[in-house]
Design an enzyme around this catalytic site. Structure first.
Site, PDB file in Angstrom:
ATOM      1  N   THR A   1       0.845  -1.194   0.000  1.00 56.41           N
ATOM      2  CA  THR A   1       0.000   0.000   0.000  1.00 56.41           C
ATOM      3  C   THR A   1       0.881   1.244   0.000  1.00 56.41           C
ATOM      4  O   THR A   1       2.099   1.159   0.141  1.00 56.41           O
ATOM      5  CB  THR A   1      -0.897   0.044   1.259  1.00 56.41           C
ATOM      6  OG1 THR A   1      -0.089   0.379   2.400  1.00 56.41           O
ATOM      7  CG2 THR A   1      -1.591  -1.282   1.503  1.00 56.41           C
TER       8      THR A   1
ATOM      9  N   LYS B   1       6.993   2.994   1.370  1.00 59.60           N
ATOM     10  CA  LYS B   1       8.241   3.664   1.753  1.00 59.60           C
ATOM     11  C   LYS B   1       8.156   4.433   3.068  1.00 59.60           C
ATOM     12  O   LYS B   1       9.159   4.953   3.550  1.00 59.60           O
ATOM     13  CB  LYS B   1       8.645   4.639   0.642  1.00 59.60           C
ATOM     14  CG  LYS B   1       9.102   3.987  -0.625  1.00 59.60           C
ATOM     15  CD  LYS B   1       9.494   5.001  -1.664  1.00 59.60           C
ATOM     16  CE  LYS B   1       8.312   5.531  -2.430  1.00 59.60           C
ATOM     17  NZ  LYS B   1       7.651   4.550  -3.287  1.00 59.60           N
TER      18      LYS B   1
ATOM     19  N   VAL C   1      13.000   1.472  -3.321  1.00 61.29           N
ATOM     20  CA  VAL C   1      13.817   2.230  -4.276  1.00 61.29           C
ATOM     21  C   VAL C   1      14.059   1.363  -5.511  1.00 61.29           C
ATOM     22  O   VAL C   1      14.568   0.246  -5.396  1.00 61.29           O
ATOM     23  CB  VAL C   1      15.178   2.627  -3.670  1.00 61.29           C
ATOM     24  CG1 VAL C   1      15.986   3.454  -4.667  1.00 61.29           C
ATOM     25  CG2 VAL C   1      14.998   3.382  -2.370  1.00 61.29           C
TER      26      VAL C   1
ATOM     27  N   ALA D   1      11.938  -0.118  -7.630  1.00 66.49           N
ATOM     28  CA  ALA D   1      11.021  -1.235  -7.906  1.00 66.49           C
ATOM     29  C   ALA D   1      11.750  -2.570  -7.724  1.00 66.49           C
ATOM     30  O   ALA D   1      12.168  -2.893  -6.622  1.00 66.49           O
ATOM     31  CB  ALA D   1      10.411  -1.086  -9.294  1.00 66.49           C
TER      32      ALA D   1
ATOM     33  N   GLY E   1       0.214   3.280 -14.813  1.00 71.61           N
ATOM     34  CA  GLY E   1       0.549   2.714 -13.500  1.00 71.61           C
ATOM     35  C   GLY E   1       1.915   3.080 -12.968  1.00 71.61           C
ATOM     36  O   GLY E   1       2.433   2.411 -12.065  1.00 71.61           O
TER      37      GLY E   1
ATOM     38  N   GLU F   1       2.374   7.374  -8.219  1.00 67.99           N
ATOM     39  CA  GLU F   1       1.621   7.125  -6.990  1.00 67.99           C
ATOM     40  C   GLU F   1       0.163   7.522  -7.247  1.00 67.99           C
ATOM     41  O   GLU F   1      -0.134   8.215  -8.229  1.00 67.99           O
ATOM     42  CB  GLU F   1       2.189   7.979  -5.842  1.00 67.99           C
ATOM     43  CG  GLU F   1       3.617   7.659  -5.453  1.00 67.99           C
ATOM     44  CD  GLU F   1       3.761   6.331  -4.732  1.00 67.99           C
ATOM     45  OE1 GLU F   1       2.742   5.812  -4.221  1.00 67.99           O
ATOM     46  OE2 GLU F   1       4.882   5.793  -4.700  1.00 67.99           O
TER      47      GLU F   1
ATOM     48  N   ASP G   1       8.677  11.746  -3.365  1.00 64.08           N
ATOM     49  CA  ASP G   1       8.976  10.322  -3.475  1.00 64.08           C
ATOM     50  C   ASP G   1      10.472  10.090  -3.694  1.00 64.08           C
ATOM     51  O   ASP G   1      11.071   9.202  -3.095  1.00 64.08           O
ATOM     52  CB  ASP G   1       8.162   9.722  -4.627  1.00 64.08           C
ATOM     53  CG  ASP G   1       8.224   8.213  -4.636  1.00 64.08           C
ATOM     54  OD1 ASP G   1       7.878   7.592  -3.610  1.00 64.08           O
ATOM     55  OD2 ASP G   1       8.624   7.650  -5.669  1.00 64.08           O
TER      56      ASP G   1
ATOM     57  N   LYS H   1      13.389   8.244  -1.316  1.00 60.31           N
ATOM     58  CA  LYS H   1      14.241   7.172  -1.815  1.00 60.31           C
ATOM     59  C   LYS H   1      15.719   7.430  -1.532  1.00 60.31           C
ATOM     60  O   LYS H   1      16.442   6.535  -1.085  1.00 60.31           O
ATOM     61  CB  LYS H   1      14.014   6.981  -3.321  1.00 60.31           C
ATOM     62  CG  LYS H   1      12.648   6.392  -3.649  1.00 60.31           C
ATOM     63  CD  LYS H   1      12.419   6.303  -5.156  1.00 60.31           C
ATOM     64  CE  LYS H   1      11.049   5.704  -5.465  1.00 60.31           C
ATOM     65  NZ  LYS H   1      10.781   5.640  -6.924  1.00 60.31           N
TER      66      LYS H   1
ATOM     67  N   GLY I   1       6.440   0.540 -12.526  1.00 59.84           N
ATOM     68  CA  GLY I   1       5.527  -0.402 -13.160  1.00 59.84           C
ATOM     69  C   GLY I   1       5.114  -1.490 -12.178  1.00 59.84           C
ATOM     70  O   GLY I   1       5.925  -1.977 -11.398  1.00 59.84           O
TER      71      GLY I   1
END
Length: 816
Positions: A559, A583, A613, A615, A668, A671, A682, A686, A800
């Site tokens: 989430t 995160k 970080v 994906a 997608g 966020e 974001d 990271k 993604g």
């Protein structure tokens, strides 16, 4: 000659007794046999209930006796031919008239002694054995009924009498020599003392009766017929994968039965073990199954390729009593005094452990004995307590004992480490430990609430090494969550075959609903869970996970919720592994970040967040590997937003900036609120996480953020945000044109150097490693002590749902 014993479930009703009849017929064709039977299932408990009710002046005892009478009368009607029923119906009625007279006396006196208890409970076996003998006689078999109470002589310790083996053996040999019948039917459990008073051999005493008879006549084999196919590797009510044990030694069987393996009454083994008589446990309802053979012939030297343990047993309703104090040190006879006072109160000590300093001694007893034990100890050590040489006895209730048993544990190094390690990794606290010098048994005391989890953990570790069951609790069923769940379903067969892991989705939750299944959810259940689930919250989901207390549990947060990370600490403290795509926890205050990592380490569990970080890119794992190997990261330069990289790679002025951002959201990459990406929040999170993982105690507010968005874009709703982007299209075109005029491109870059971090839009020249970065790719450039001239570069798709889900999946597999 063989002895066969049939338990209460085997003779529970007429249908079961017909199965017993078939077994007796088949066995009597080959051997002369003695058949020992228990009371009908539940009858002994009902007899005690009737007498206790009478002692409390509760007239319901009359109805209880009537119900039992009807049960036996119905049995006669089903088993005995009509022409022969009359005498046996009268036989049953007379016995229940006698029983009612006894209970009437108890009702008047208001007293229910152990002596009367033995008299009353003896009726159960007396009736069942006579009815079964009559059935077999009327079927033309060569049968005689033998009254065990006339043959087995005991002392007058009512309800748990001690057998006079010499006199009993003489009686039995004489009786069996005088009666040459092929089949002898005898009641179990009952005996008599020297004054001909009824005594009993303790609950489960029918097994003991059969063993006493087998020993007395030097039987070829003792068979215990029950409702399971032998002794099991663990209690099948707790462990669904429990397996029958085909062969076991006397010593192993004694250990398992002592510590709770209910298929065998503990005293049963001793009489046949002394005479080296094989004991076989068989299933009345699967007579062709092999069962379990208990034999002296199986005691053999240890071989490395043999299984370490044969079984796990457990006992519940245990209490620990601890006596400690400086006055115990070096005092001879202190332990003897303790055990003597407990023995005087008939308190059975199950397990003992003592500190090497002699400062304390701990014993495990049944919870029902706690009051008498405490009273006896306080009385015996009254002077020591007054002089404060010892502390008042400490009592811990609601505990269980688990025993790992096996001959091959002897001299095998690492068994204890393996046992304690798997329990520790699952958050199971051990309260006491005991191991005999024979090394056949390691016993531990744990909280009763952990018993199912602990037994399953140990069973998996020692008996199911081929497949490890992992219970997943997935929070979040958005784009990433859906992809992750599908990947798990698609890949699970591969994991079973190649990594010996079975992933069960034991719980699912979104912001509205949750579902649970200890056996795992099928794909259909997952798809319907919004309709079938119950209302949820992060806290409620966590509480349910903890209360289920399943082994090898992993909580997966996919989430972007700020509430879900609040439950991490609670889960980690229960040794539940956490895999977080979210995160927020790792980028929260440094003290909270450090605290979560420390809790995970202290509770032997994992806290993984690789997908925070890049994906699915191995960025955090790479940092961890470098730090663990002694390297030091000196600087980081990175493009960490797949969203921003996608946006600036596709924004060429032909389409508006707002259209490109909308495209990124539709595909997608962003966020749920795209401003988190475009405002640099974001990316700042990271680079903060990477700096922390590199060993720098950085806070979020210390990161310099050079925003390229007009301030107006940050106000209002997401729709307002898109309207503002359209309104400020010239601003974005100017940014693009300025970079083009310099022969450069726009990249949103995160940098960490000399302990400081910043994020912002930069003009990137063609010679830079950041220039050739396309689509949604991320890149991280590490400079370290070892990679000082030629940096270490990690590059690939950084956004993604598919790749992010695969990164979460990889963390799940690593965590187990």
């Amino acid at each position: 000659m063989k002895v066969l014993k049939f338990g209460g479930t085997s003779v529970a009703n007429a249908q079961n007794i017909l199965l017993v009849e078939d077994i007796i017929k088949k066995e009597s064709l080959k051997n002369r046999i003695v058949v020992v039977v228990s009371a009908l299932h539940g009858v002994t408990d009902q007899l005690i209930k009737a007498a206790e009710s009478a002692s409390q002046h509760d007239e319901n005892y009359i109805q209880t006796i009537k119900n039992l009478e009807e049960k036996h009368l119905d049995l006669v009607k089903e088993l005995i031919p009509i022409l022969d029923q009359s005498s046996w119906l009268s036989f049953v009625k007379k016995r229940f008239n006698d029983l009612e007279d006894l209970c009437n006396g108890i009702f008047v006196l208001g007293e229910f002694t152990d002596r009367i208890k033995d008299k009353i409970t003896s009726y159960g076996e007396f009736l069942s054995s006579n009815i079964i003998a009559a059935r077999l006689q009327l079927k033309g078999l060569d049968v005689i009924w033998m009254n065990s109470a006339e043959q087995i002589l005991t002392n007058s310790n009512y309800t748990n009498a001690k057998v006079n083996f010499e006199a009993t053996e003489n009686n039995l040999l004489k009786c069996l020599n005088e009666n040459k019948n092929q089949i002898i039917i005898a009641p179990g459990f009952i005996a008599r003392d020297e004054k001909n008073n009824s005594t009993t051999l303790g609950r489960g005493g029918s097994d003991y009766t059969a063993s006493i008879i087998a020993s007395a006549i030097n039987a070829d084999e003792l068979q215990i017929w029950t409702d399971v196919s032998g002794m099991m590797t663990s209690d099948p009510r707790l462990v669904s994968n429990a397996k029958p044990i085909p062969e076991i030694s006397y010593a192993e069987a004694m250990e398992l039965s002592h510590f709770g393996a209910k298929v065998l009454y503990p005293p049963t083994i001793q009489p046949v073990m002394v005479k080296n008589i094989d004991l076989r446990i068989k299933n009345t309802f699967e007579p062709d199954a092999f069962g379990t053979l208990i034999s002296h012939k199986l005691e053999k030297p240890n071989f490395e390729n043999q299984q370490i343990a044969v079984g796990i047993s457990n006992m519940s309703n245990i209490a620990l009593l601890t006596l400690e104090g400086s006055g115990m040190i070096g005092i001879p006879g202190f332990s003897a005094k303790l055990f003597q006072c407990l023995s005087h109160e008939k308190v059975n000590v199950i397990l003992i452990t003592q500190s090497s300093s002699e400062h304390s001694i701990t014993v495990a007893i049944h919870e029902k004995d706690v009051f008498n034990a405490k009273k006896a100890i306080n009385s015996a050590f009254e002077d020591d307590l007054k002089l404060k040489r010892i502390e008042p006895v400490k009592i811990e209730n609601h505990l269980s004992i688990i025993a790992l048993v096996g001959e091959n544990m002897k001299s095998r190094s690492g068994v204890s480490a393996k046992m304690f390690g798997c329990l520790g990794n699952n958050g199971i606290n051990i309260r006491a430990i005991a191991q005999g010098s024979s090394e056949k048994n390691i016993s531990i005391v744990i909280s009763e609430k952990d018993i199912k989890k602990a037994v399953n953990v140990l069973h998996e570790e020692f008996f199911e090494s081929e497949i490890k069951q992992v219970h997943l609790y997935i929070c979040g069923t958005g784009n990433v969550g859906k992809k992750l769940i599908q990947q798990i379903y698609d890949q699970n067969e591969y994991l079973k075959q190649n990594l010996l892991i079975n992933l069960r989705i034991a719980g699912l939750s979104n912001s509205r609903r949750m579902i649970f299944s200890d056996k795992g959810h099928s794909e259909n259940e997952y798809k319907d869970f919004n309709q079938n689930g119950e209302d949820t919250s992060a806290e409620k989901f966590a509480q349910e996970i903890i209360s289920r207390n399943l082994r090898n549990s992993v909580f997966v947060d996919v989430t972007a919720s700020s509430e879900v990370p609040d439950i991490y600490e609670k889960l980690l403290k229960k040794s539940i592994n956490i895999v977080a795509c979210n995160k927020i926890a790792a980028s929260s205050g440094f003290e909270n970040y450090k605290n979560l990592k420390n809790i995970a380490r202290n509770h032997s569990c994992k806290f993984f967040f690789e997908t925070n970080v890049g994906a699915g890119l191995p960025i955090i794992g790479t940092i961890n590997d470098m730090i663990r190997s002694g390297d030091k990261i000196t600087s980081i330069q990175a493009v960490l937003s797949g969203t921003l990289n996608f946006v600036f790679n596709n924004y060429d002025g032909k389409k508006s900036f707002s259209e490109i951002v909308a495209q990124a959201q539709n595909e997608g990459y962003t966020e749920p609120d795209p401003r988190l990406d475009l405002a640099g929040t974001d990316v700042a999170r990271k680079i903060l996480i990477l700096a922390r993982e590199a060993g720098y105690p950085l806070e979020f507010n210390e990161i310099e953020n050079e925003s390229f968005l007009p301030q107006e874009c940050m106000k209002g709703s997401v729709d307002d945000f898109y309207n503002s982007l359209s309104k400020h299209e010239n601003h974005f075109k100017n940014l693009l044109e300025k970079a083009k005029n310099d022969g450069k491109i726009l990249k949103y870059v995160a940098e960490f150097n000399n302990g400081k971090a910043k994020v912002g839009l930069q003009h990137i020249a063609p010679e830079s490693d950041l220039f050739h970065l396309y689509g949604k790719d991320n890149i991280v450039i590490f400079k370290t002590l070892r990679y000082s001239e030629q940096p270490l570069v990690v590059k690939g798709a950084g956004a993604g749902a598919e790749v992010t889900a695969s990164g979460v999946f990889a963390d799940i597999v690593r965590s187990v």
